[in-house]
Design a protein around this motif. Structure first.
Motif, PDB file in Angstrom:
ATOM      1  N   ASP A 188       0.818  -1.218   0.000  1.00  0.00           N
ATOM      2  CA  ASP A 188       0.000   0.000   0.000  1.00  0.00           C
ATOM      3  C   ASP A 188       0.852   1.269   0.000  1.00  0.00           C
ATOM      4  O   ASP A 188       0.350   2.368   0.272  1.00  0.00           O
ATOM      5  N   ALA A 189       2.137   1.125  -0.325  1.00  0.00           N
ATOM      6  CA  ALA A 189       3.038   2.283  -0.314  1.00  0.00           C
ATOM      7  C   ALA A 189       2.671   3.270  -1.421  1.00  0.00           C
ATOM      8  O   ALA A 189       2.182   2.883  -2.493  1.00  0.00           O
ATOM      9  N   THR A 190       2.921   4.546  -1.164  1.00  0.00           N
ATOM     10  CA  THR A 190       2.709   5.569  -2.192  1.00  0.00           C
ATOM     11  C   THR A 190       3.896   5.559  -3.157  1.00  0.00           C
ATOM     12  O   THR A 190       4.963   5.005  -2.856  1.00  0.00           O
ATOM     13  N   LYS A 191       3.709   6.223  -4.282  1.00  0.00           N
ATOM     14  CA  LYS A 191       4.789   6.295  -5.271  1.00  0.00           C
ATOM     15  C   LYS A 191       5.998   7.019  -4.685  1.00  0.00           C
ATOM     16  O   LYS A 191       7.154   6.623  -4.932  1.00  0.00           O
ATOM     17  N   GLU A 192       5.726   8.050  -3.876  1.00  0.00           N
ATOM     18  CA  GLU A 192       6.831   8.795  -3.268  1.00  0.00           C
ATOM     19  C   GLU A 192       7.644   7.903  -2.330  1.00  0.00           C
ATOM     20  O   GLU A 192       8.879   7.979  -2.275  1.00  0.00           O
ATOM     21  N   GLU A 193       6.951   7.021  -1.588  1.00  0.00           N
ATOM     22  CA  GLU A 193       7.641   6.121  -0.665  1.00  0.00           C
ATOM     23  C   GLU A 193       8.515   5.119  -1.420  1.00  0.00           C
ATOM     24  O   GLU A 193       9.629   4.806  -1.001  1.00  0.00           O
ATOM     25  N   VAL A 194       8.002   4.615  -2.532  1.00  0.00           N
ATOM     26  CA  VAL A 194       8.776   3.674  -3.350  1.00  0.00           C
ATOM     27  C   VAL A 194      10.012   4.366  -3.915  1.00  0.00           C
ATOM     28  O   VAL A 194      11.128   3.816  -3.873  1.00  0.00           O
ATOM     29  N   TYR A 195       9.841   5.579  -4.428  1.00  0.00           N
ATOM     30  CA  TYR A 195      10.974   6.315  -4.995  1.00  0.00           C
ATOM     31  C   TYR A 195      12.013   6.623  -3.911  1.00  0.00           C
ATOM     32  O   TYR A 195      13.230   6.529  -4.149  1.00  0.00           O
ATOM     33  N   GLU A 196      11.557   6.983  -2.717  1.00  0.00           N
ATOM     34  CA  GLU A 196      12.469   7.304  -1.629  1.00  0.00           C
ATOM     35  C   GLU A 196      13.264   6.062  -1.205  1.00  0.00           C
ATOM     36  O   GLU A 196      14.470   6.141  -0.934  1.00  0.00           O
ATOM     37  N   ALA A 197      12.588   4.910  -1.159  1.00  0.00           N
ATOM     38  CA  ALA A 197      13.281   3.656  -0.824  1.00  0.00           C
ATOM     39  C   ALA A 197      14.337   3.340  -1.876  1.00  0.00           C
ATOM     40  O   ALA A 197      15.446   2.882  -1.544  1.00  0.00           O
ATOM     41  N   ALA A 198      14.017   3.582  -3.150  1.00  0.00           N
ATOM     42  CA  ALA A 198      14.972   3.329  -4.225  1.00  0.00           C
ATOM     43  C   ALA A 198      16.190   4.251  -4.099  1.00  0.00           C
ATOM     44  O   ALA A 198      17.337   3.845  -4.344  1.00  0.00           O
ATOM     45  N   LYS A 199      15.959   5.494  -3.707  1.00  0.00           N
ATOM     46  CA  LYS A 199      17.068   6.427  -3.528  1.00  0.00           C
ATOM     47  C   LYS A 199      17.973   5.988  -2.382  1.00  0.00           C
ATOM     48  O   LYS A 199      19.206   6.011  -2.494  1.00  0.00           O
ATOM     49  N   LYS A 200      17.365   5.569  -1.273  1.00  0.00           N
ATOM     50  CA  LYS A 200      18.153   5.110  -0.126  1.00  0.00           C
ATOM     51  C   LYS A 200      18.955   3.854  -0.457  1.00  0.00           C
ATOM     52  O   LYS A 200      20.039   3.638   0.086  1.00  0.00           O
ATOM     53  N   ALA A 201      18.406   3.032  -1.344  1.00  0.00           N
ATOM     54  CA  ALA A 201      19.085   1.787  -1.729  1.00  0.00           C
ATOM     55  C   ALA A 201      20.073   1.996  -2.872  1.00  0.00           C
ATOM     56  O   ALA A 201      20.632   1.018  -3.395  1.00  0.00           O
ATOM     57  N   ARG A 202      20.268   3.254  -3.261  1.00  0.00           N
ATOM     58  CA  ARG A 202      21.231   3.600  -4.311  1.00  0.00           C
ATOM     59  C   ARG A 202      20.909   2.923  -5.656  1.00  0.00           C
ATOM     60  O   ARG A 202      21.804   2.539  -6.402  1.00  0.00           O
ATOM     61  N   CYS A 203      19.610   2.787  -5.939  1.00  0.00           N
ATOM     62  CA  CYS A 203      19.255   2.203  -7.231  1.00  0.00           C
ATOM     63  C   CYS A 203      18.349   3.127  -8.058  1.00  0.00           C
ATOM     64  O   CYS A 203      17.975   2.796  -9.190  1.00  0.00           O
ATOM     65  N   TYR A 204      18.026   4.288  -7.528  1.00  0.00           N
ATOM     66  CA  TYR A 204      17.125   5.212  -8.240  1.00  0.00           C
ATOM     67  C   TYR A 204      17.730   5.663  -9.564  1.00  0.00           C
ATOM     68  O   TYR A 204      17.055   5.674 -10.601  1.00  0.00           O
ATOM     69  N   ASP A 205      19.017   6.017  -9.545  1.00  0.00           N
ATOM     70  CA  ASP A 205      19.646   6.565 -10.758  1.00  0.00           C
ATOM     71  C   ASP A 205      19.685   5.547 -11.888  1.00  0.00           C
ATOM     72  O   ASP A 205      19.363   5.876 -13.044  1.00  0.00           O
ATOM     73  N   PHE A 206      20.109   4.314 -11.609  1.00  0.00           N
ATOM     74  CA  PHE A 206      20.200   3.349 -12.710  1.00  0.00           C
ATOM     75  C   PHE A 206      18.806   2.929 -13.181  1.00  0.00           C
ATOM     76  O   PHE A 206      18.613   2.583 -14.360  1.00  0.00           O
ATOM     77  N   ILE A 207      17.811   2.978 -12.285  1.00  0.00           N
ATOM     78  CA  ILE A 207      16.437   2.651 -12.712  1.00  0.00           C
ATOM     79  C   ILE A 207      15.927   3.719 -13.672  1.00  0.00           C
ATOM     80  O   ILE A 207      15.355   3.401 -14.722  1.00  0.00           O
ATOM     81  N   MET A 208      16.153   4.972 -13.337  1.00  0.00           N
ATOM     82  CA  MET A 208      15.670   6.064 -14.190  1.00  0.00           C
ATOM     83  C   MET A 208      16.388   6.087 -15.530  1.00  0.00           C
ATOM     84  O   MET A 208      15.879   6.637 -16.516  1.00  0.00           O
ATOM     85  N   ALA A 209      17.581   5.491 -15.604  1.00  0.00           N
ATOM     86  CA  ALA A 209      18.325   5.437 -16.866  1.00  0.00           C
ATOM     87  C   ALA A 209      17.801   4.338 -17.790  1.00  0.00           C
ATOM     88  O   ALA A 209      18.156   4.301 -18.979  1.00  0.00           O
ATOM     89  N   LEU A 210      16.964   3.463 -17.273  1.00  0.00           N
ATOM     90  CA  LEU A 210      16.381   2.402 -18.096  1.00  0.00           C
ATOM     91  C   LEU A 210      15.320   2.982 -19.017  1.00  0.00           C
ATOM     92  O   LEU A 210      14.730   4.033 -18.721  1.00  0.00           O
ATOM     93  N   PRO A 211      15.006   2.309 -20.149  1.00  0.00           N
ATOM     94  CA  PRO A 211      14.065   2.863 -21.133  1.00  0.00           C
ATOM     95  C   PRO A 211      12.711   3.271 -20.539  1.00  0.00           C
ATOM     96  O   PRO A 211      12.171   4.320 -20.886  1.00  0.00           O
ATOM     97  N   ASP A 212      12.164   2.447 -19.642  1.00  0.00           N
ATOM     98  CA  ASP A 212      10.848   2.743 -19.073  1.00  0.00           C
ATOM     99  C   ASP A 212      10.912   3.059 -17.584  1.00  0.00           C
ATOM    100  O   ASP A 212       9.897   2.999 -16.879  1.00  0.00           O
ATOM    101  N   GLY A 213      12.099   3.361 -17.079  1.00  0.00           N
ATOM    102  CA  GLY A 213      12.226   3.737 -15.684  1.00  0.00           C
ATOM    103  C   GLY A 213      11.701   2.659 -14.741  1.00  0.00           C
ATOM    104  O   GLY A 213      12.030   1.469 -14.892  1.00  0.00           O
ATOM    105  N   PHE A 214      10.883   3.079 -13.783  1.00  0.00           N
ATOM    106  CA  PHE A 214      10.340   2.136 -12.803  1.00  0.00           C
ATOM    107  C   PHE A 214       9.347   1.154 -13.432  1.00  0.00           C
ATOM    108  O   PHE A 214       9.026   0.120 -12.829  1.00  0.00           O
ATOM    109  N   GLU A 215       8.841   1.456 -14.607  1.00  0.00           N
ATOM    110  CA  GLU A 215       7.906   0.556 -15.288  1.00  0.00           C
ATOM    111  C   GLU A 215       8.615  -0.461 -16.180  1.00  0.00           C
ATOM    112  O   GLU A 215       7.970  -1.226 -16.896  1.00  0.00           O
ATOM    113  N   THR A 216       9.942  -0.472 -16.147  1.00  0.00           N
ATOM    114  CA  THR A 216      10.709  -1.464 -16.905  1.00  0.00           C
ATOM    115  C   THR A 216      10.435  -2.849 -16.330  1.00  0.00           C
ATOM    116  O   THR A 216      10.503  -3.058 -15.116  1.00  0.00           O
TER     117      THR A 216
END
Length: 582
Positions: free
Chosen positions: A438-466
């Motif tokens: 039930d997490a919000t999109k902001e919570e998911v993005y924040e968790a990805a940033k803390k886990a140091r994976c936000y940047d490489f995810i956003m570099a993918l063709p479809d980002g978080f929807e890849t």
């Protein structure tokens, strides 16, 4: 046997029981209607022979025939909709039931070579029953009733003809029962070989990288080919053993038809049967045993269905890990340990691998488990999460035995990061949000940033929807690891278990993963299994696990100052006994 199978399906059908029973009623009606054309034809012939046939009679007979055909088509349609539809819905529910059941089984079931069985049950047994056997049962009921109706019709025409038909049916039943016994015995072996083949295919595909790297394609392909050949031989052998019985039945049917035909002609010549009745018999005598022939011709499907249901029920009857706990986890107390092992013993099957393990894990502390490979470190971590249950002693969570805590509540308190990360064939966003659905999109993005994976995810063709491949095959090992850590950060459980989280990643990824882990463990109780010195150096306590026992315990400085396994590993500063101190 057919009645037993029908009863078994009805018991299995659950909420769809009414639909299955209604489908069987439709099959009975269809069987009766299918023989009405013979009755109408006989009435026309008899009226013509006795010169009582009129235009009105022909009209009414024709209307009756058309009505019967239309009604038969309608009943057949209803039978198909009721039974086939119910079969698919029933097994959709059964698959969900199996999934829920597998979720509650101890991990030992999955490590005991049962993956092939589960795959075979899902991909072969259930598919066979829902697609083939459900419609076969309705057909067989129709064949049974058709045979009974035709024998009764012959008794009505002449008792001697009915008696001959009855004798043929009884002899065919005796032969078919023996054939079915053989078929039942062979069907179990046939389905078992299907399981072995599934195991071989899974093993080959999962290990294709190792197979190719060691140039074992020929050897391993031969093993897979041998399984295909065994499956072929099993199936052909099954048919060869059944062929003589089928041949005997066909001979019996032919002899029965010849005797009935000859006896009918003889009775007509002797005046015991009118010409009209003889013509009536000729209408269906060559097809008299057609339903019986079809009935026993499909009996092999029935036996395979029986074996398939046995295997489905066998998996569903596997004992689940008990989940009868009713006690809730209390709030943490200052002086009370978060976790405590008290004289814990555990073994896989006959072999005990842990012996009297006793230790406590204080709240917000780090406990490291180190030692030679195979010593029991991962088993200790798995017991905390109740992947298995201890056989001796107790494990408590804030003073409550983990067996007394509902499994769902216990798992809400624990996050685990494994060395072998598994990502589902879904979007990266959904893989992370599994930690908190039930997490919000902001919570998911924040968790990805803390886990140091936000940047490489956003570099993918479809980002978080890849969408990632099965198991995360489209990502590197380090990327998968960071996504799994993001999942745990989002879950925010008070206890974190790290099982070799940085053991198999490259140096570049290791720094990112270490940063991600540092975010994950803030304010948490940490149990870490590690082979790297820089991971465990600052642990509050280090437990050296060897041969299923705690060989040493203390801080890094304390253990280095005393002779023992830990100091020996530090001194050599290299891999030894499976421990890497890089």
């Amino acid at each position: 046997m057919i009645l037993k199978m029908i009863q078994r399906i009805v018991r299995l059908s659950g909420q769809f029981k009414g639909r299955i029973q209604a489908a069987f009623v439709c099959a009975v009606l269809e069987s009766i209607l299918s023989k009405m054309s013979i009755v109408f034809a006989f009435l026309i012939l008899n009226g013509f022979y006795e010169q009582t046939l009129t235009g009105k009679t022909c009209l009414y007979t024709g209307m009756g025939l058309v009505g019967t055909v239309v009604l038969q088509a309608l009943v057949h349609f209803c039978s198909d909709r009721l039974q086939s539809g119910a079969g698919y819905m029933m097994f959709a529910e059964k698959r969900m039931e199996l999934g829920g059941h597998l979720r509650k089984l101890p991990m030992g079931y999955f490590t005991a070579g049962n993956i092939g069985k589960i795959s075979s049950v899902l991909s072969t047994d259930m598919v066979f029953v829902e697609e083939v056997a459900m419609s076969t049962l309705a057909n067989m009921m129709s064949y049974c009733l058709s045979t009974i109706l035709l024998v009764c019709f012959l008794f009505w025409l002449h008792w001697q003809l009915g008696l001959v038909a009855l004798v043929v049916v009884l002899v065919a039943t005796v032969i078919a029962e023996k054939m079915n016994k053989l078929s039942l015995a062979e069907a179990a072996g046939r389905q078992e070989q299907s399981e072995h083949l599934t195991d071989a295919v899974l093993s080959f595909t999962e290990g294709i990288g190792v197979i190719k790297s060691y140039n074992l394609l020929g050897e391993k392909s031969e093993e897979l080919t041998n399984n295909f050949n065994r499956s072929k031989d099993t199936s052909i052998g099954f048919e060869r053993k059944m062929a003589p019985w089928t041949q005997n039945l066909n001979i019996l049917y032919a002899v029965g038809v010849a005797v009935l035909f000859g006896l009918s002609v003889y009775q007509q010549q002797q005046g015991g049967l009118s010409l009209a009745y003889l013509c009536g018999i000729l209408l269906f005598v060559f097809d008299l045993f057609g339903p019986l022939k079809a009935l026993y011709g499909e009996s092999s499907r029935l036996t395979v269905m029986n074996a398939a249901l046995d295997r489905i029920e066998q998996v569903l009857e596997e004992p689940e890990l008990p989940d009868l706990g009713t006690r809730h986890i209390p709030a943490p107390k200052a002086q009370e340990p978060e976790l405590a092992f008290s004289y814990v013993g555990f073994g896989y099957q006959e072999k005990e691998v842990l012996h009297d393990i006793t230790f406590t894990v204080p709240k917000n502390s780090m406990t490291a488990l180190v030692g030679p490979s195979g010593g029991g470190k991962s088993t200790i971590a798995s017991l905390i999460a109740r992947f298995w249950d201890v056989q001796k002693g107790t494990i408590t969570f804030r003073g409550v035995d983990v067996k007394d805590i509902p499994l769902a509540e216990l798992m809400d308190q624990i996050s685990m990061v494994f060395q072998g990360v598994y990502l589902f064939q879904d979007t990266i966003y959904n893989n992370i949000s599994m930690g908190k659905p039930d997490a919000t999109k902001e919570e998911v993005y924040e968790a990805a940033k803390k886990a140091r994976c936000y940047d490489f995810i956003m570099a993918l063709p479809d980002g978080f929807e890849t969408r990632v491949g099965e198991g995360g095959a489209t990502l590197s090992g380090g990327e998968k690891q960071r996504i799994s850590i993001a999942r745990c950060i989002l879950k925010d459980a008070p206890v974190v278990i790290l099982d070799e989280a940085t053991a198999s990643v490259d140096t570049d990824n290791e720094s990112y993963i270490q940063e991600a882990i540092n975010e994950l463990v803030k304010g948490k109780t940490l149990l870490v299994i590690a082979h790297r010195l820089n991971t465990i150096r600052f642990a509050d306590q280090i437990l050296v696990i060897s041969d299923g026992k705690i060989a040493q315990r203390g801080t890094h400085d304390q253990l280095v100052a005393q002779d023992g396994i830990y100091k020996a590993f530090i001194d050599i500063r290299q891999k030894a006994s499976g421990w890497n101190l890089a």
